[in-house]
Design an enzyme around this catalytic site. Structure first.
Site, PDB file in Angstrom:
ATOM      1  N   CYS A   1       0.847  -1.190   0.000  1.00  0.00           N
ATOM      2  CA  CYS A   1       0.000   0.000   0.000  1.00  0.00           C
ATOM      3  C   CYS A   1       0.886   1.244   0.000  1.00  0.00           C
ATOM      4  O   CYS A   1       2.064   1.173   0.325  1.00  0.00           O
ATOM      5  CB  CYS A   1      -0.873   0.010   1.242  1.00  0.00           C
ATOM      6  SG  CYS A   1      -1.805  -1.499   1.454  1.00  0.00           S
TER       7      CYS A   1
ATOM      8  N   ARG B   1       1.747   1.375  -6.025  1.00  0.00           N
ATOM      9  CA  ARG B   1       1.957   0.421  -4.933  1.00  0.00           C
ATOM     10  C   ARG B   1       0.692  -0.377  -4.614  1.00  0.00           C
ATOM     11  O   ARG B   1       0.752  -1.418  -3.967  1.00  0.00           O
ATOM     12  CB  ARG B   1       2.401   1.160  -3.677  1.00  0.00           C
ATOM     13  CG  ARG B   1       3.770   1.767  -3.764  1.00  0.00           C
ATOM     14  CD  ARG B   1       4.131   2.377  -2.442  1.00  0.00           C
ATOM     15  NE  ARG B   1       4.238   1.367  -1.411  1.00  0.00           N
ATOM     16  CZ  ARG B   1       5.351   0.752  -1.053  1.00  0.00           C
ATOM     17  NH1 ARG B   1       6.469   1.057  -1.640  1.00  0.00           N
ATOM     18  NH2 ARG B   1       5.356  -0.155  -0.108  1.00  0.00           N
TER      19      ARG B   1
ATOM     20  N   TRP C   1      -3.674  -1.979  -1.402  1.00  0.00           N
ATOM     21  CA  TRP C   1      -3.596  -3.269  -2.090  1.00  0.00           C
ATOM     22  C   TRP C   1      -4.116  -4.274  -1.075  1.00  0.00           C
ATOM     23  O   TRP C   1      -3.479  -4.542  -0.057  1.00  0.00           O
ATOM     24  CB  TRP C   1      -2.149  -3.575  -2.463  1.00  0.00           C
ATOM     25  CG  TRP C   1      -1.974  -4.794  -3.301  1.00  0.00           C
ATOM     26  CD1 TRP C   1      -2.084  -4.882  -4.657  1.00  0.00           C
ATOM     27  CD2 TRP C   1      -1.658  -6.113  -2.846  1.00  0.00           C
ATOM     28  NE1 TRP C   1      -1.852  -6.169  -5.062  1.00  0.00           N
ATOM     29  CE2 TRP C   1      -1.597  -6.958  -3.977  1.00  0.00           C
ATOM     30  CE3 TRP C   1      -1.430  -6.674  -1.588  1.00  0.00           C
ATOM     31  CZ2 TRP C   1      -1.306  -8.309  -3.895  1.00  0.00           C
ATOM     32  CZ3 TRP C   1      -1.150  -8.021  -1.507  1.00  0.00           C
ATOM     33  CH2 TRP C   1      -1.090  -8.831  -2.652  1.00  0.00           C
TER      34      TRP C   1
ATOM     35  N   ASN D   1       0.497  -0.015   6.128  1.00  0.00           N
ATOM     36  CA  ASN D   1       0.995  -0.840   5.026  1.00  0.00           C
ATOM     37  C   ASN D   1       1.633  -2.059   5.661  1.00  0.00           C
ATOM     38  O   ASN D   1       2.479  -1.924   6.533  1.00  0.00           O
ATOM     39  CB  ASN D   1       2.039  -0.040   4.232  1.00  0.00           C
ATOM     40  CG  ASN D   1       2.744  -0.890   3.211  1.00  0.00           C
ATOM     41  OD1 ASN D   1       2.211  -1.906   2.758  1.00  0.00           O
ATOM     42  ND2 ASN D   1       3.954  -0.494   2.838  1.00  0.00           N
ATOM     43  N   GLY D   2       1.199  -3.249   5.271  1.00  0.00           N
ATOM     44  CA  GLY D   2       1.789  -4.451   5.850  1.00  0.00           C
ATOM     45  C   GLY D   2       0.720  -5.347   6.434  1.00  0.00           C
ATOM     46  O   GLY D   2      -0.459  -5.238   6.085  1.00  0.00           O
TER      47      GLY D   2
ATOM     48  N   GLU E   1      10.942 -15.039 -18.239  1.00  0.00           N
ATOM     49  CA  GLU E   1      10.713 -13.613 -18.005  1.00  0.00           C
ATOM     50  C   GLU E   1       9.706 -13.050 -19.028  1.00  0.00           C
ATOM     51  O   GLU E   1       8.798 -12.296 -18.677  1.00  0.00           O
ATOM     52  CB  GLU E   1      12.051 -12.856 -18.061  1.00  0.00           C
ATOM     53  CG  GLU E   1      11.947 -11.338 -17.955  1.00  0.00           C
ATOM     54  CD  GLU E   1      11.177 -10.826 -16.750  1.00  0.00           C
ATOM     55  OE1 GLU E   1      10.887 -11.591 -15.823  1.00  0.00           O
ATOM     56  OE2 GLU E   1      10.805  -9.638 -16.772  1.00  0.00           O
TER      57      GLU E   1
ATOM     58  N   LYS F   1       6.080 -11.402 -18.117  1.00  0.00           N
ATOM     59  CA  LYS F   1       5.731 -10.041 -18.552  1.00  0.00           C
ATOM     60  C   LYS F   1       4.379 -10.049 -19.252  1.00  0.00           C
ATOM     61  O   LYS F   1       3.516  -9.223 -18.996  1.00  0.00           O
ATOM     62  CB  LYS F   1       6.830  -9.544 -19.504  1.00  0.00           C
ATOM     63  CG  LYS F   1       7.200  -8.134 -19.460  1.00  0.00           C
ATOM     64  CD  LYS F   1       8.021  -7.673 -18.279  1.00  0.00           C
ATOM     65  CE  LYS F   1       7.794  -8.343 -16.996  1.00  0.00           C
ATOM     66  NZ  LYS F   1       8.674  -8.052 -15.909  1.00  0.00           N
TER      67      LYS F   1
ATOM     68  N   GLU G   1       1.349 -10.919 -16.794  1.00  0.00           N
ATOM     69  CA  GLU G   1       0.979  -9.947 -15.763  1.00  0.00           C
ATOM     70  C   GLU G   1       0.292  -8.709 -16.302  1.00  0.00           C
ATOM     71  O   GLU G   1      -0.523  -8.106 -15.603  1.00  0.00           O
ATOM     72  CB  GLU G   1       2.176  -9.576 -14.874  1.00  0.00           C
ATOM     73  CG  GLU G   1       3.282  -8.803 -15.576  1.00  0.00           C
ATOM     74  CD  GLU G   1       4.423  -8.452 -14.635  1.00  0.00           C
ATOM     75  OE1 GLU G   1       5.573  -8.436 -15.083  1.00  0.00           O
ATOM     76  OE2 GLU G   1       4.171  -8.181 -13.459  1.00  0.00           O
TER      77      GLU G   1
ATOM     78  N   HIS H   1       7.787 -34.240 -23.079  1.00  0.00           N
ATOM     79  CA  HIS H   1       7.538 -35.038 -21.875  1.00  0.00           C
ATOM     80  C   HIS H   1       6.181 -34.715 -21.267  1.00  0.00           C
ATOM     81  O   HIS H   1       5.951 -34.973 -20.088  1.00  0.00           O
ATOM     82  CB  HIS H   1       8.674 -34.831 -20.864  1.00  0.00           C
ATOM     83  CG  HIS H   1       9.999 -35.261 -21.402  1.00  0.00           C
ATOM     84  ND1 HIS H   1      10.322 -36.588 -21.638  1.00  0.00           N
ATOM     85  CD2 HIS H   1      11.065 -34.552 -21.844  1.00  0.00           C
ATOM     86  CE1 HIS H   1      11.536 -36.672 -22.155  1.00  0.00           C
ATOM     87  NE2 HIS H   1      11.999 -35.443 -22.299  1.00  0.00           N
TER      88      HIS H   1
ATOM     89  N   LYS I   1       3.505  -2.884  -6.878  1.00  0.00           N
ATOM     90  CA  LYS I   1       4.912  -2.764  -7.255  1.00  0.00           C
ATOM     91  C   LYS I   1       5.855  -3.350  -6.218  1.00  0.00           C
ATOM     92  O   LYS I   1       6.872  -3.921  -6.550  1.00  0.00           O
ATOM     93  CB  LYS I   1       5.232  -1.282  -7.472  1.00  0.00           C
ATOM     94  CG  LYS I   1       6.613  -1.012  -8.013  1.00  0.00           C
ATOM     95  CD  LYS I   1       6.743  -1.478  -9.434  1.00  0.00           C
ATOM     96  CE  LYS I   1       8.149  -1.365  -9.960  1.00  0.00           C
ATOM     97  NZ  LYS I   1       8.355  -2.251 -11.108  1.00  0.00           N
TER      98      LYS I   1
END
Ligand code: F6R
Length: 609
Positions: free
Chosen positions: A2, A27, A74, A100-101, A482, A486, A489, A505, A604
């Site tokens: 947050c 964030r 968030w 935040n947390g 990667e 990208k 997301e 396989h 983020k």
């Protein structure tokens, strides 16, 4: 996760809060709110969704307020809603808290507040518990009440609190979540991140773990957990507000993709002395140290973990040291073989990712030397490391990591060359040759960025896919991971990456007529093998894009479309091959009408486990 902002001073608080929250929206962005003091009362305004909704509900009656706190969320505890948005208050609305947390033991305290104190809760959040607990301890001294409250809290948090009985102060506490104080004249600021403050000041105090800070209009007092006053050096931020602005680009993500040549140039060139030697300010490893290490352990999350995979290859190849790479959230819960002969490398853009930070602490407890590769200067990971390699990519605002990733790759290459030089594995001519190759990377990325019409074209054809596969061999698998992350997301397309040799396989069962497969083929000695893998998927009806090295025209015979990267040695190819694939993810996301900079469900900086 947050974003937190606070203001106290002789100017109007609202514009500062809103501007700060705008800078912090990356964030977290599922709800937002503010609490301000005005005319003897606290006023709380909050809403679900983006900040633009909040701006609409803040009336002109609060315009003259000079103290307030703001939050962009968030969600962790409770869905995004007005009730769960911060700030949260006690029953009489005399105390307002943003957080935040995660307050890990909040349920036990909440049960006690409900059963013994008869408190009824308005939200599902852990934060509301904090507001009631501060109220319980409040006896005319807000600092004391906040201190007693945090003594009861386990978990990670950054808190900011205001109270109507003491409208001349903001109290904030930090434990494992970032907190910075901005120093002004007759005004002071608070935020979870520096960009929120840059419009007003570049002089900040970085608040350390377990510290409490009391801000008034003309003073800032920092206390350690025992209540001792702490001295703190002023940290002067060297980058300005513009570098955290979009600069004419439609999105931060696009701007940051285009900034990669410069970011990489800075990361390399500021590390070379006049004789072409790599000197990394902040990394003080000697040849004795290097000889002592029998293992390097790289730990990170997400994109930074993918950089670590490439880092492993570079360190093993150029320095001949055995390397393990692990995902931080997994590393923490195994019994890793780490001791004083281990070099532990933590990789993190934000420097605040909790799993990475806790892994670092675990490695430290076991005696390892800690080196971190970090972008955000002064962040927790950097501060708790013995050696720090700053990537100097500048602020990365787009939630999807782009320039942070490629500069992390460069950091690994430089470290690997340095290690190889220090332990004697690389002779001088090879070392110089590799450095010369590296110096050409920024120009080669520019070459790719000059014309991206082929990327735009393919994105416009493929944006409606339900799933997309990525495959590669050797270093190309790491790039495939990667590129796939990208894409998923920011486009929300179900994509995944696989080592091409693993296809048969099991996974090849998923390939059917029209399946879009991105095939990375940049590694010289693996080109033929990749050609065969492409044929295998083509035979099942796949439509294949190949990303390959310049000159490998043979591949045109098997792939449906081909993107070439400029000539480069195999080891450095991941820096080039990812560029068009970042852009592909960007244009696919755009075509799908997504919010590219703020993809759903993400944030983020992940400061929760
Ligand atoms: C993906 C992305 C994330 C981060 C991860 C680690 O684009 O940005 O996967 O790489 O959350 O974050 P940092 O590097 O801040 O530790």
């Amino acid at each position: 996760m947050c974003g937190i902002v606070g203001y106290i001073g002789e100017n109007k608080a609202l514009p500062v809060l809103i501007n700060g929250l705008t800078k912090l929206e990356y964030r977290g962005y599922d709800s937002a709110g503010i609490a301000v003091y005005n005319d003897g009362e606290l006023f709380v305004k909050k809403c679900k969704g983006r900040l633009s909704n909040l701006k609409e509900i803040i009336g002109g009656d609060l315009e003259d307020t000079v103290i307030g706190i703001g939050h962009t969320r968030w969600a962790t505890h409770g869905e995004p809603s007005v009730e769960n948005a911060h700030p949260h208050t006690n029953v009489s609305s005399s105390i307002a808290v943003i957080h935040n947390g995660i307050f890990e033991n909040y349920m036990a305290v909440k049960d006690w507040l409900i059963n013994d104190m008869n408190i009824s809760f308005k939200s599902e959040t852990d934060t509301e518990v904090i507001a009631h607990l501060i109220d319980y301890y409040y006896d005319g001294d807000l600092l004391d009440a906040v201190n007693k409250t945090v003594e009861k809290m386990r978990g990670s948090y950054a808190l900011a609190v205001i109270c109507k009985q003491e409208p001349d102060k903001i109290i904030a506490v930090r434990k494992d979540s970032p907190l910075v104080v901005g120093i002004g004249e007759n005004e002071n600021f608070l935020a979870s991140d520096i960009p929120a403050l840059l419009k007003y000041t570049r002089n900040v105090y970085l608040i350390e773990n377990n510290e409490t800070v009391v801000l008034t209009k003309d003073s800032i007092v920092i206390y350690d957990e025992l209540g001792h006053k702490m001295d703190r050096e002023v940290y002067h931020v060297t980058w300005d507000e513009e570098s955290a602005e979009k600069d004419g680009f439609e999105h931060f993500t696009l701007k940051e993709i285009y900034e990669q040549p410069k970011a990489i140039y800075d990361t390399i060139n500021r590390r070379l002395d006049d004789n072409g030697n790599i000197t990394i300010e902040g990394v003080n490893l000697t040849s004795e140290d290097l000889k002592k290490f029998n293992k390097v352990y790289i730990v990170a999350c997400g994109t930074a973990y993918h950089a670590g995979l490439v880092g492993r290859y570079a360190i093993e190849k150029f320095a001949n040291i055995s390397v393990e790479v692990d995902i931080a959230s997994e590393f923490r819960y195994r019994e890793p073989f780490i001791d004083e002969n281990t070099l532990f490398i933590a990789v993190s853009q934000s420097g605040e990712t909790l799993d990475t930070l806790q892994s670092l602490r675990e490695a430290k407890r076991r005696g390892a030397r800690i080196l971190s590769i970090v972008n955000v200067v002064g962040s927790s990971v950097a501060r708790e490391s013995d050696d720090v390699f700053y990537t100097w990519a500048g602020p990365e605002i787009g939630v999807a990591s782009t320039k942070a990733y490629t500069t992390q790759l460069i950091a690994f290459y430089l470290l690997a060359l340095k290690f190889g030089e220090l332990n004697g594995h690389l002779d001088r001519s090879r070392y110089n040759e590799l450095l010369d190759e590296m110096k050409k990377i920024p120009d080669k990325i520019d070459e790719i960025l000059v014309d991206v019409s082929n990327v735009q074209q393919l994105a416009s054809e493929q944006f409606n896919n339900e799933s997309i596969f990525f495959m590669g061999r050797g270093l190309d698998v790491d790039s495939a991971f990667e590129a796939s992350l990208k894409l998923k997301e920011i486009s929300y397309i179900n994509s995944f990456a696989i080592a091409a040799g693993e296809l048969k396989h099991g996974t090849i069962a998923l390939i059917e007529n029209g399946t879009f497969v991105v095939s990375l083929a940049t590694q010289e000695k693996l080109l033929e093998k990749m050609g065969s893998n492409i044929k295998e998927v083509k035979a099942r009806g796949a439509c294949v894009l190949a990303v390959t090295r310049f000159g490998n025209t043979e591949i045109e015979k098997v792939a449906d479309s081909v993107w070439y990267i400029p000539e480069i040695i195999d080891e450095f190819a991941p820096v080039l091959s990812i560029i068009s694939l970042q852009l592909f993810a960007y244009y696919v996301s755009l075509a799908r009408g997504n919010d590219v900079d703020k993809p759903r469900n993400l944030a983020k900086s992940v400061t929760v486990e």
